[in-house]
Motif scaffolding. Structure first.
Motif, PDB file in Angstrom:
ATOM      1  N   LYS A   1       0.824  -1.209   0.000  1.00 22.51           N
ATOM      2  CA  LYS A   1       0.000   0.000   0.000  1.00 22.51           C
ATOM      3  C   LYS A   1       0.862   1.264   0.000  1.00 22.51           C
ATOM      4  CE  LYS A   1      -3.761  -2.459   0.273  1.00 22.51           C
ATOM      5  NZ  LYS A   1      -4.641  -2.629  -0.896  1.00 22.51           N
TER       6      LYS A   1
ATOM      7  N   LYS B   1       1.393   5.890  -2.987  1.00 22.68           N
ATOM      8  CA  LYS B   1       1.621   7.322  -2.782  1.00 22.68           C
ATOM      9  C   LYS B   1       3.102   7.620  -2.583  1.00 22.68           C
ATOM     10  CE  LYS B   1       0.163  11.539  -2.374  1.00 22.68           C
ATOM     11  NZ  LYS B   1      -0.421  12.239  -3.548  1.00 22.68           N
TER      12      LYS B   1
ATOM     13  N   SER C   1      -0.296   6.196 -11.426  1.00 19.99           N
ATOM     14  CA  SER C   1      -1.297   6.684 -12.372  1.00 19.99           C
ATOM     15  C   SER C   1      -0.705   6.778 -13.774  1.00 19.99           C
ATOM     16  CB  SER C   1      -1.805   8.065 -11.937  1.00 19.99           C
ATOM     17  OG  SER C   1      -2.584   8.654 -12.959  1.00 19.99           O
TER      18      SER C   1
ATOM     19  N   GLU D   1     -11.989   7.967 -10.906  1.00 21.75           N
ATOM     20  CA  GLU D   1     -11.040   7.758  -9.823  1.00 21.75           C
ATOM     21  C   GLU D   1     -11.684   6.933  -8.712  1.00 21.75           C
ATOM     22  OE1 GLU D   1      -9.244  11.299  -8.361  1.00 21.75           O
ATOM     23  OE2 GLU D   1      -8.342  11.861 -10.296  1.00 21.75           O
ATOM     24  N   GLY D   2     -10.929   5.971  -8.193  1.00 16.21           N
ATOM     25  CA  GLY D   2     -11.432   5.150  -7.101  1.00 16.21           C
ATOM     26  C   GLY D   2     -12.158   3.888  -7.528  1.00 16.21           C
TER      27      GLY D   2
ATOM     28  N   ASN E   1      -6.055   7.978 -10.679  1.00 14.38           N
ATOM     29  CA  ASN E   1      -5.697   7.994  -9.263  1.00 14.38           C
ATOM     30  C   ASN E   1      -6.657   7.128  -8.445  1.00 14.38           C
ATOM     31  OD1 ASN E   1      -3.406   9.657  -9.239  1.00 14.38           O
ATOM     32  ND2 ASN E   1      -4.657  11.515  -9.317  1.00 14.38           N
ATOM     33  N   ASN E   2      -6.074   6.344  -7.552  1.00  9.73           N
ATOM     34  CA  ASN E   2      -6.833   5.513  -6.598  1.00  9.73           C
ATOM     35  C   ASN E   2      -7.679   4.437  -7.262  1.00  9.73           C
ATOM     36  OD1 ASN E   2      -5.885   6.987  -4.301  1.00  9.73           O
ATOM     37  ND2 ASN E   2      -7.351   8.601  -4.804  1.00  9.73           N
TER      38      ASN E   2
ATOM     39  N   HIS F   1      -8.059   0.641  -8.661  1.00  5.60           N
ATOM     40  CA  HIS F   1      -7.417  -0.643  -8.380  1.00  5.60           C
ATOM     41  C   HIS F   1      -7.661  -1.591  -9.552  1.00  5.60           C
ATOM     42  CE1 HIS F   1      -7.730   0.129  -3.743  1.00  5.60           C
ATOM     43  NE2 HIS F   1      -6.835   0.899  -4.351  1.00  5.60           N
TER      44      HIS F   1
END
Length: 569
Positions: free
Chosen positions: A218, A221, A245, A381-382, A404-405, A407
């Motif tokens: 994880k 970032k 990203s 995103e997400g 971004n974010n 998966h």
């Protein structure tokens, strides 16, 4: 306290919210204990393989262990594919199988079986688990459960299996009097050689290869901060996709057998490859090792010492450490930025040889890549994107632009068809607030079709995308190359059929949409289709399909087919 009640309470205390399983005689006590617990829910699936893989999805999305249970015999053996997948892809899952009563178990008797559906599942799965044990004494339940949980999460993560006879499950014990497992503190290797900093600071053309370890720890970032600071370009492995990203200039794409051309071309130009949590397997390097990194060194960071010490590449400095710890070290110790020349080189290489250019120049049937572009357009995103195995996996990995974010979940080691749907189901139970795009080929979709009931039953936010080319396309590509186009078992002519997907959607109570070459550009229709919470979206793909670029045998990594005639930038 009843043993089965204790097991469920243990998982409740660890934050596990759901347990996947298929009901059977030897887990009735365990399933009943889940039912009685208000904070843990039993999810009855419709095949044990779904339970095994869904538990992986839950583990990956929740950053916790996943849990799946099954009865003895066929229930246990039906989970083996998921267990093996969790082992090869390092996913922490606790699998619990019911077993016949201890007084019915054959133990060392020279007979095949004594109890009904008795199977020595522990011996079967030992090669594909970090730990597997038969708990045939109730006083060992606390020790073994705590040990299994610890082993699943420590070091290189992975699955464990506990085989628990029915009479042990129903026994009452005094938990406070039971032996506990004393956690052996993981020794973190903090002795990073000083030469690491010198290598990076003196490098003119460094590259970062982000593998699954970045995602497992994880620390996406932290990687992004390092890249922003140093401008070092990043390539990913298949399992590392999503660690950075794709909207960043430094993101060069995926390397390997079906890697993006610009990423594969960049690798041999480097003088230093920083590998973060990747095995550097043959699908990444190709078989011509001397062409992989001919004039550079490799800083190889991996938590698994066995992987580091048993490798074909020799020009490596071994760092047996978690990716997170290594990135933290660089964050506090490294002062560096790549040269302007290197930045211009990799940006121009990406401009000339990105996947969009590949499709324009080398792909005749562009429909599959248009489908992934549609996912790029509507995903946000997400969101979570899952991919099955076959051409659909590589089309997705090559062309999906990670935001971004987001998966991305697929299988890298075992690669079982029928993966995308159950992994999406498990991830959704971990976080039902996230929209999920489950990308499937027609073959894998058919294999996992019983998972559709869970999407409908629990109203999960999963859009099931079926890329239907009425063929097992990845194998047809091999058959064309090496078997004179004899399409045995892969096309209609070879004996392979696809069911009526619209009728399947109706049977499972799901919305159904069909997209063809005639309406794929109809924006109003697409807006309607992708506004649904869940359902099946079938894309019809006509004609032969190819995945390009493709690294063929006995070719260096920077020369995948179709072979380019012009020189690189």
């Amino acid at each position: 306290m009843k043993v089965s009640d204790y097991i469920v309470k243990f998982f409740e205390d660890k934050g596990v919210k759901v347990i996947f399983g298929y009901m059977g005689g030897m887990i009735t006590h365990l399933a009943d204990s889940v039912y009685k617990n208000k904070n843990v829910k039993f999810i009855q699936v419709y095949h044990e393989q779904t339970a095994a893989i869904a538990a992986e999805g839950y583990a990956r999305e929740s950053n916790n262990v996943g849990v799946a249970i099954s009865t003895s015999g066929p229930g246990a053996t039906n989970m083996i594919t998921g267990i093996a997948d969790a082992f090869f892809d390092s996913i922490p899952v606790i699998y619990i199988t019911g077993q016949v009563n201890t007084y019915e178990y054959k133990y060392n008797k020279p007979i095949r079986q004594q109890g009904f559906q008795e199977t020595d599942i522990v011996s079967i799965v030992k090669p594909i688990t970090k730990y597997a044990v038969l708990i045939d004494k109730e006083e060992n339940i606390k020790y073994e459960l705590e040990k299994a949980y610890s082993i699943a999460l420590e070091g290189r993560k992975g699955p464990v299996l506990l085989d628990i006879p029915m009479n042990i499950q129903r026994t009452n014990v005094e938990i406070e009097k039971l032996k506990a497992y004393e956690l052996e503190k993981e020794e973190e290797n903090n002795l990073i050689k000083l030469e690491i900093l010198d290598l990076i600071q003196n490098s003119k053309r460094p590259i970062i290869l982000a593998g699954a370890g970045v995602i497992s720890d994880k620390c996406q970032k932290k990687l992004e901060i390092l890249v922003e600071k140093t401008k070092i370009p990043v390539v990913t492995s298949l399992m590392g996709k999503g660690s950075i990203s794709d909207e960043l200039n430094e993101s060069m794409g995926m390397i390997g057998s079906y890697g993006n051309r610009c990423a594969n071309m960049l690798i041999p130009e480097s003088d230093l490859l920083i590998v973060l949590g990747s095995r550097l397997d043959t699908r990444q390097t190709g078989n011509i090792l001397e062409g992989f990194l001919p004039n550079g060194k490799i800083i190889h960071v991996n938590i698994d010492l066995d992987e580091l010490e048993n490798h074909r590449l020799t020009n490596r400095i071994l760092i047996n450490q978690r990716v997170k710890a290594f990135l933290e070290f660089l964050e506090h110790s490294l002062t560096y930025e790549v040269t302007r020349d290197w930045i211009e080189y990799y940006i121009n290489l990406k401009k000339l040889y990105n996947q969009d250019m590949e499709i324009e120049k080398n792909i005749e049937n562009k429909m599959p890549y248009k489908i992934i572009d549609i996912v790029n357009k509507y995903s946000k995103e997400g969101d979570i994107i899952t991919a099955d195995i076959g051409q659909n996996q590589m089309w997705t990995a090559q062309q999906l632009k990670m935001k971004n974010n987001q998966h991305f979940y697929t299988s890298g080691g075992l690669a079982p068809m029928g993966y995308s749907l159950p992994i999406a189901v498990g991830a959704s139970f971990a976080d039902k607030s996230k929209d999920i795009y489950s990308i499937n080929g027609d073959g894998g979709f058919h294999m996992a079709s019983q998972s559709l009931m869970l999407v409908s039953q629990y109203d999960l936010p999963i859009k099931v995308i079926v890329m239907n080319n009425s063929a097992l396309g990845m194998i047809t590509q091999f058959q064309e190359l090496y078997f004179e186009k004899r399409m045995v078992g892969t096309t209609v002519e070879g004996g392979y059929l696809v069911p009526n997907i619209e009728k399947m959607a109706e049977a499972y109570g799901l919305k159904y949409y069909k997209i063809t070459k005639e309406n794929i550009m109809d924006e109003n229709y697409l807006n309607e289709v992708f506004s649904i919470k869940n359902g099946i979206i079938e894309f019809l793909i006509e004609g032969e399909t190819k995945v390009y670029p493709k690294l063929e045998y006995n070719q260096p990594i920077n020369n995948p087919s179709p072979y380019r005639m012009e020189k690189s930038y």
